[in-house]
Scaffold this motif. Structure first.
Motif: not given
Length: 431
Positions: A328-353
């Motif tokens: 909820r309201e994690a900064p990663s959500t904004v980061l992912a959305a902005r990276l995608l909007a800039e045309g980047a390919e987004v890769r993710c890792w998290d042990p619990m999310a």
């Protein structure tokens, strides 16, 4: 606990607060029934599975299974209950006010429960809600039922310990009998009880979270100034925190705060002030600084890479903090959305999310390890300070990245060591 009266308690809401409240009250010796309207959640709890990740909670639920039950049925929850706890969520509405629809649903459901002695609200609500609930109880023929505001101050990842060993237990009640009953319910909890009026208790919760958020935004402002002047924010924060008037808690620079409380409660307090005709200028600035902090992280990558279009960027950590699965309201959500909007390919890792099955997450790729996430990437961002990231073979990580650019958004790693491994290492407020 020896000598403590055992009470029957109905807890409404099987989320973070409801489950922790129910389990801890059962641990104290009370008979607790937790009611929720989500069938799958109740099915999991009855089968011994906890639908959220909270250290120690599962063991506590199992340990108290004779005193702790879960139900969908209202009558079963209220059967013989002396105290009803309201622990439902109060998300922001379209107007910015707290959505109290779930609170009112619970209050309406209590009509006819004449055997209750008290209703206690743990949900975060605007100041003045208690007066409205009191009027609703009176209108429902429950004038004899006491009302209390008993806000929670638990942090995800340490919620069980925070409940059992709190800095304080705040009890807001309009009559001494109700204050005494709620206070007595906490006998065995290692923390002082502070009794006050209902409105003050409602304000304590909002003010506490707003002040903590202010400390984080403040040190992030100082971090930006450190970057421009050559000072080291880590050294600055360490020395500032040694002042007993200030303390070191929440003086950790990073990419901003998130979670279920700080964003919601800060906005709720600001909206509460706006509704009275008063503008909280400081809190508005605190919120703005936090919103900008996440976007500054993207700008740092753009400054380094030139453009993000066509790049691969790994987000290391997705939850708003380590030790929880909460997105909820994690900064990663904004980061992912902005990276995608800039045309980047987004890769993710998290042990619990457990990201939602919606954008931006449906346009990202999830990897099992940090090493796999950065393989072939142009840049990586440390978003959540999971301890596993300290154990990564960063020398190998640098060798398999297309461009070894690392933005450490939590200042988790050693700058000199990372640069020695070949990284272009960026951090928050460090030269």
């Amino acid at each position: 606990m020896v000598g403590m009266p055992r009470r029957r308690v109905a807890v409404f809401g099987a989320g973070y607060i409801g489950l922790v409240t129910g389990a801890c009250l059962a641990e104290l010796g009370h008979e607790v029934t937790v009611r929720d309207i989500n069938p799958e959640k109740i099915r999991l709890l009855r089968s011994g599975e906890v639908p959220i990740y909270e250290p120690g909670l599962g063991d506590m639920i199992v340990r108290n299974k004779e005193r702790l039950t879960f139900t969908l049925d209202l009558d079963e929850a209220l059967d013989g209950a002396e105290i009803a706890y309201v622990c439902v969520d109060t998300p922001p509405s379209a107007s910015g006010d707290a959505d109290l629809s779930r609170v009112w649903s619970v209050v309406r459901s209590l009509e006819g429960a004449a055997h209750l002695r008290a209703v206690a609200v743990k949900s975060t609500v605007p100041v003045g809600t208690g007066s409205r609930v009191r009027a609703a109880l009176d209108a429902a023929g429950l004038a004899h039922v006491g009302y209390a505001s008993n806000p929670e101050f638990t942090a995800e990842g340490t919620a069980v310990g925070d409940f059992m060993h709190p800095d304080r237990i705040v009890v807001g009640a309009s009559d001494e009998a109700t204050a005494g009953l709620i206070s007595e319910l906490h006998q065995g909890v290692d923390g002082p009880i502070v009794v006050m009026d209902v409105r003050s208790a409602e304000m304590v919760k909002l003010a506490s979270n707003a002040l903590l958020a202010t400390k984080i935004s403040f040190i992030n402002e100082i971090a930006t100034l450190c970057e421009k002047t050559g000072a080291d924010v880590e050294e600055v924060a360490r020395a500032v925190g040694l002042d007993h008037r200030l303390g070191s808690h929440f003086l950790r620079p990073g990419i901003g705060w998130g979670g279920s409380c700080f964003p919601k409660d800060s906005e709720a307090l600001r909206q509460l002030a706006n509704n009275t005709g008063y503008h909280l200028q400081l809190l508005s600035a605190v919120i703005e600084v936090n919103n900008l902090q996440k976007r500054r992280a993207i700008q740092k990558l753009k400054d380094e890479l030139g453009t993000l279009a066509g790049t691969r960027v790994a987000l290391l950590g997705l939850t708003f903090k380590p030790g929880t699965d909460d997105m909820r309201e994690a900064p990663s959500t904004v980061l992912a959305a902005r990276l995608l909007a800039e045309g980047a390919e987004v890769r993710c890792w998290d042990p619990m999310a457990r990201p939602a099955d919606s954008e931006p997450w449906t346009s990202t790729t999830r990897y099992e390890t940090p090493e796999l996430a950065v393989d072939g990437a142009d840049a990586a961002i440390v978003v959540t300070e999971w301890p596993q990231l300290k154990e990564v073979d960063w020398a190998r990580a640098a060798s398999v990245m297309r461009r070894p650019v690392l933005f450490d958004g939590r200042n988790l790693l050693d700058p000199a060591g990372m640069r020695a491994l070949g990284f272009t290492y960026l951090s928050v407020g460090r030269p």
